[in-house]
Write an enzyme that holds these catalytic residues in place. Structure first.
Site, PDB file in Angstrom:
ATOM      1  N   TYR A 150     -11.721  82.486  65.581  1.00 22.23           N
ATOM      2  CA  TYR A 150     -13.096  82.051  65.391  1.00 22.23           C
ATOM      3  C   TYR A 150     -13.360  80.713  66.064  1.00 22.23           C
ATOM      4  O   TYR A 150     -14.500  80.391  66.399  1.00 22.23           O
ATOM      5  CB  TYR A 150     -13.420  81.949  63.899  1.00 22.23           C
ATOM      6  CG  TYR A 150     -13.582  83.281  63.202  1.00 22.23           C
ATOM      7  CD1 TYR A 150     -13.156  84.465  63.796  1.00 22.23           C
ATOM      8  CD2 TYR A 150     -14.151  83.370  61.954  1.00 22.23           C
ATOM      9  CE1 TYR A 150     -13.292  85.684  63.162  1.00 22.23           C
ATOM     10  CE2 TYR A 150     -14.299  84.587  61.305  1.00 22.23           C
ATOM     11  CZ  TYR A 150     -13.872  85.737  61.918  1.00 22.23           C
ATOM     12  OH  TYR A 150     -14.016  86.941  61.285  1.00 22.23           O
ATOM     13  N   LYS A 156       0.798  89.660  61.234  1.00 24.52           N
ATOM     14  CA  LYS A 156       1.084  90.770  62.154  1.00 24.52           C
ATOM     15  C   LYS A 156       2.220  90.309  63.060  1.00 24.52           C
ATOM     16  O   LYS A 156       2.130  90.334  64.293  1.00 24.52           O
ATOM     17  CB  LYS A 156      -0.176  91.142  62.948  1.00 24.52           C
ATOM     18  CG  LYS A 156      -0.051  92.453  63.737  1.00 24.52           C
ATOM     19  CD  LYS A 156       0.158  93.664  62.851  1.00 24.52           C
ATOM     20  CE  LYS A 156       0.193  94.941  63.703  1.00 24.52           C
ATOM     21  NZ  LYS A 156       0.635  96.113  62.913  1.00 24.52           N
ATOM     22  N   ASP A 196      -1.945  95.568  58.443  1.00 26.41           N
ATOM     23  CA  ASP A 196      -2.354  96.960  58.287  1.00 26.41           C
ATOM     24  C   ASP A 196      -1.823  97.547  56.985  1.00 26.41           C
ATOM     25  O   ASP A 196      -2.514  98.288  56.289  1.00 26.41           O
ATOM     26  CB  ASP A 196      -1.919  97.804  59.482  1.00 26.41           C
ATOM     27  CG  ASP A 196      -0.533  97.464  60.004  1.00 26.41           C
ATOM     28  OD1 ASP A 196       0.123  96.567  59.445  1.00 26.41           O
ATOM     29  OD2 ASP A 196      -0.095  98.093  60.982  1.00 26.41           O
ATOM     30  N   ASP A 228     -10.956  87.286  56.751  1.00 25.55           N
ATOM     31  CA  ASP A 228     -12.354  87.706  56.731  1.00 25.55           C
ATOM     32  C   ASP A 228     -12.454  89.196  56.422  1.00 25.55           C
ATOM     33  O   ASP A 228     -13.236  89.636  55.574  1.00 25.55           O
ATOM     34  CB  ASP A 228     -12.988  87.383  58.083  1.00 25.55           C
ATOM     35  CG  ASP A 228     -14.500  87.532  58.068  1.00 25.55           C
ATOM     36  OD1 ASP A 228     -15.068  87.829  57.010  1.00 25.55           O
ATOM     37  OD2 ASP A 228     -15.118  87.343  59.131  1.00 25.55           O
ATOM     38  N   ASP A 284     -13.401  91.014  52.491  1.00 24.43           N
ATOM     39  CA  ASP A 284     -14.551  91.914  52.350  1.00 24.43           C
ATOM     40  C   ASP A 284     -14.102  93.272  51.826  1.00 24.43           C
ATOM     41  O   ASP A 284     -14.786  93.892  51.003  1.00 24.43           O
ATOM     42  CB  ASP A 284     -15.263  92.078  53.690  1.00 24.43           C
ATOM     43  CG  ASP A 284     -16.262  90.966  53.944  1.00 24.43           C
ATOM     44  OD1 ASP A 284     -16.303  90.012  53.140  1.00 24.43           O
ATOM     45  OD2 ASP A 284     -16.991  91.028  54.948  1.00 24.43           O
TER      46      ASP A 284
END
Length: 354
Positions: free
Chosen positions: A142, A187, A219, A243, A247
């Site tokens: 970001y 990851k 994942d 993020d 959610d």
């Protein structure tokens, strides 16, 4: 206690839910003889329209001069549907986080027994789920170097050891005060930045022997959140993964309108609902104010006002149990309440509860 609180309603339903958060805080202040001073500032599309800047200098100064920020939401479809727009409401939120060095985003996720049927997941899977997501908020893609042309684009995912260490210390602090279980999500099998995250976490793990630390690829974590959310106690991860995962986790409760968050760091802490601005609902008085009100509870608790925060949480619990609910969580056979009616009921409970 005296607190100066910056109120940033933002866009869409922001002004409606913000008013309910302020109402509850005003009620708590009267009951406990505190002095809360509220000052309002512009952010997001509202600020762009007024002064051409999604986070104007006046708002920045207001935040710096305040003890806490009660923020609501930014976002407007006029900008969502124009990818070429050089100025966007979300830039205001990112700039605020970066300018105030709010590197730790805290999102508690817990279920309400009387709302289990609202979740898209089976009741036996989610009942008793109660965990905290700790998201690094000022690093990663970001904020990394970006490039965009007609044929090529990239976002750079950069993290330093210091950024990783400080967010891990926040996460370990929460784990120590909860069930002493921390899950580091990365990851590391693919990304170099994630390998640094895992290396730093494995080094720091030795400093917290009383905490069980485990590691999970993002994942796998995304599947585990749906299959077995009760596995988690405290989950910590980088900005982009956080993020997405938070959610996803928010849906477990049945409505994003129930979930608060806090963003803390070097300067003025910020408290906000996890949902967006929902512009389609603006002015219809159907937005759920509970996430905003619980964000106000987190604000109180941040300053050591535990009893005050508990009363707010008890009031929210009572409103749900008594079916004083907005349309997103109301029972089909019952009339839904407006945003203001829910907020006023909760405030009234706070004024009278033992």
């Amino acid at each position: 206690m005296e607190l100066n609180i910056a109120v940033l309603p933002g866009d869409g339903i922001g002004s409606e839910i913000s008013a309910q958060g302020v109402l509850v805080l005003e009620t708590i202040a009267r009951r406990f003889n505190h002095k809360f001073i509220f000052r309002t500032g512009l952010i997001g599309a509202a600020a762009i329209e007024a002064v051409g800047d999604p986070f104007p200098n006046e708002t920045m100064q207001l935040c710096l001069d305040s003890d806490a920020i009660l923020f609501s939401a930014v976002g407007d479809p006029r900008y969502d549907n124009d990818p070429t727009s050089p100025v966007r409401p979300e830039q205001g939120l990112l700039k605020m986080r970066k300018s105030l060095e709010l590197y730790a985003n805290i999102r508690p996720i817990s279920t309400y027994k009387s709302l289990l049927e609202r979740s898209p997941l089976k009741e036996e899977v989610i009942e008793g789920a109660d965990f905290v997501c700790v998201r690094e908020l000022t690093g990663g893609m970001y904020f990394g170097e970006k490039y965009e042309s007609v044929d090529k684009a990239y976002d750079t995912n950069v993290y330093s050891r210091n950024e990783i260490e400080r967010i891990l210390r926040v996460a370990y602090g929460y784990a120590l005060n909860r069930n002493k279980h921390l899950t580091v999500v990365d990851k590391a099998n693919v990304l170099a930045s994630s390998r640094l995250w895992r290396k730093v976490a494995q080094e720091m793990e030795k400093e917290y022997p009383e905490v069980k630390t485990d590691y999970m690829f993002v994942d796998n974590a995304s599947m585990r959140l749906i299959q077995d959310p009760r596995f988690f106690d405290v989950l910590v991860t980088e900005n982009t993964f956080g993020d997405i995962l938070t959610d996803e986790a928010s849906v477990i409760t049945g409505s994003m309108g129930l979930l608060p968050s806090a963003s803390t760091g070097e300067k003025t802490p910020l408290f906000e609902p996890v949902h967006g601005s929902w512009p389609e609902a603006a002015g219809k008085h159907i937005a759920n104010p509970i996430a905003q009100i619980l964000s106000a509870a987190m604000l109180l608790e941040h300053f050591g006002l535990k009893d005050e925060g508990k009363i707010v949480r008890d009031a929210v619990q009572a409103s749900i149990e008594n079916s004083i609910r907005t349309p997103d969580i109301q029972k089909k056979e019952l009339k839904p309440y407006t945003t203001e009616e829910v907020g006023e009921w909760i405030a009234d409970y706070c004024s009278k509860a033992n």
